[in-house]
Design a protein around this motif. Structure first.
Motif: not given
Length: 389
Positions: A1-9, A175-179, A204-211, A248-250
């Motif tokens: 699963m892609p890292p989830k530490t990237l800041a938003r904004g 893109c990592a989430i899509g992959s 559902r899988e895309a959302l589970a992966q973090g999209a 897909t366009g996530l």
């Protein structure tokens, strides 16, 4: 699963830099300001991000002056969110108000420019819309005699084509989430599953992966290949001998990925394997050609030369890729008509397609960023041979 530490904004410096670059170009073109109305352009300069744009009821305006910060002219319902941005001057009205949906506020803002017979820009060109009623636009212009309206499509699109480091980080993340989502397909899809359920499972899988969202999921499946890639899914089950394609366009934090994958169900035939091989090599040619100094036409020609081994028409869909960012498709286009020169930090799709067999087609797509000397993949490269589920 892609890292989830990237800041938003983004930090304020990101928007300051965008605005200053725009203002430098505006000065070269003799523009006293720009009036922006569409979601990605307003967001690009303000950071204002909301799903409320899905409603066509209310218009939203952002004015970028020759100096200083942009000025927001928006419905009151968006004021609290806009105040969280870097902007200071936020002018609002109670909307919807069909008789005066922000027109008085815009007239007040722009009247000094009209009196000075100044030149301001709006987006008039390809891939732009006037996101306000035409009647309101006509009323506004009639109230501002002397105002010179220029086309700033090239200015804004040119800025948005080249991504900042912070933007590329977000694009790399989605893109990592899509992959990761595509990698799960062989585990969660199988023969007998209805195509409608394939689409729902993928979302559902895309959302589970973090999209954040999966607003664009299209594809097809049929014996030996497919005939189009934009039709809605049906209840037809996946069958042995089908070729399944998902595109897909996530989104994550307002930025898109856009790439596809193909699989054979149970087994495949020589024609589908051959089409896949040609497209995989055409994609390699496009990636190799995506370096600074080359044009979008060069990318198109590089891919077309490989596609011609099997299909001299090149799939006949108009282009073989495009820009990518806050929108699923952005400028430029990899087409014979587009002579846009590639520069470092452009984010692009490489999307060759071809026709084969009895009216069948196949599409292959990857996402890349143009580097100083060569392109780097943002999506995980597809397998060199047509995978079988």
């Amino acid at each position: 699963m892609p890292p989830k530490t990237l800041a938003r904004g983004f930090c304020t410096a990101e928007f300051e830099g965008r605005t200053q670059r725009a203002q430098a170009l505006m000065a070269q073109q003799g523009l006293a300001g720009m009036l922006l109305m569409s979601e990605p352009d307003v967001r690009y300069f303000s950071g204002f991000q909301t799903l409320f744009w899905q409603s066509p009821t209310r218009p939203w305006f952002l004015f970028v002056p020759a100096t200083g910060k942009p000025i927001a002219v928006i419905p009151e319902i968006g004021a609290a969110l806009m105040r969280q941005s870097w902007l200071d001057d936020i002018r609002t009205w109670s909307a919807p108000a069909p008789d005066d949906d922000g027109i008085s506020l815009l007239t007040e803002l722009l009247s000094p420019y009209a009196k000075a017979k100044a030149r301001i820009g709006v987006m008039k060109g390809h891939e732009t819309i006037l996101r306000m009623p035409l009647g309101d636009w006509e009323r506004l212009i009639m109230a501002l005699p002397g105002l010179d309206i220029a086309d700033t499509t090239g200015l804004v699109q040119g800025l948005r084509m080249v991504k900042s480091t912070a933007e590329i980080e977000k694009l790399s993340h989605i893109c990592a989430i899509g992959s990761a989502t595509f990698a799960r397909v062989p585990e969660v899809m199988s023969q007998g599953m209805a195509l409608e359920d394939v689409f729902r499972t993928f979302r559902r899988e895309a959302l589970a992966q973090g999209a954040d969202d999966a607003p664009y999921v299209v594809g097809a499946a049929d014996q030996g290949g497919y005939v189009d890639v934009i039709s809605p899914p049906t209840r037809r089950p996946l069958q042995v001998g089908d070729v399944l394609m998902l595109d897909t366009g996530l989104t994550w934090d307002g930025y898109f990925c856009d790439f596809d994958r193909n699989w054979a169900i149970g087994r495949t035939d020589d024609a589908a394997r051959r089409a896949y091989d040609v497209l995989w090599r055409a994609t390699e040619a496009g990636i190799a050609a995506a370096r600074p100094g080359n044009t979008c036409r060069d990318l198109f020609n590089a891919m077309s030369a490989v596609i011609a081994e099997l299909d001299e028409s090149g799939g006949d869909i108009g282009r073989l890729g495009h820009g990518l960012g806050m929108q699923l498709t952005e400028q430029p286009s990899h087409a014979s008509f587009d002579t846009t020169v590639l520069t470092e930090n452009m984010v692009l799709t490489i999307e060759p397609s071809l026709s084969y067999g009895n009216g069948l087609m196949m599409v292959h797509e990857e996402n890349i960023v143009v580097g100083k000397d060569a392109a780097t993949l943002l999506s995980t490269r597809a397998a060199p041979d047509l995978p079988v589920i």
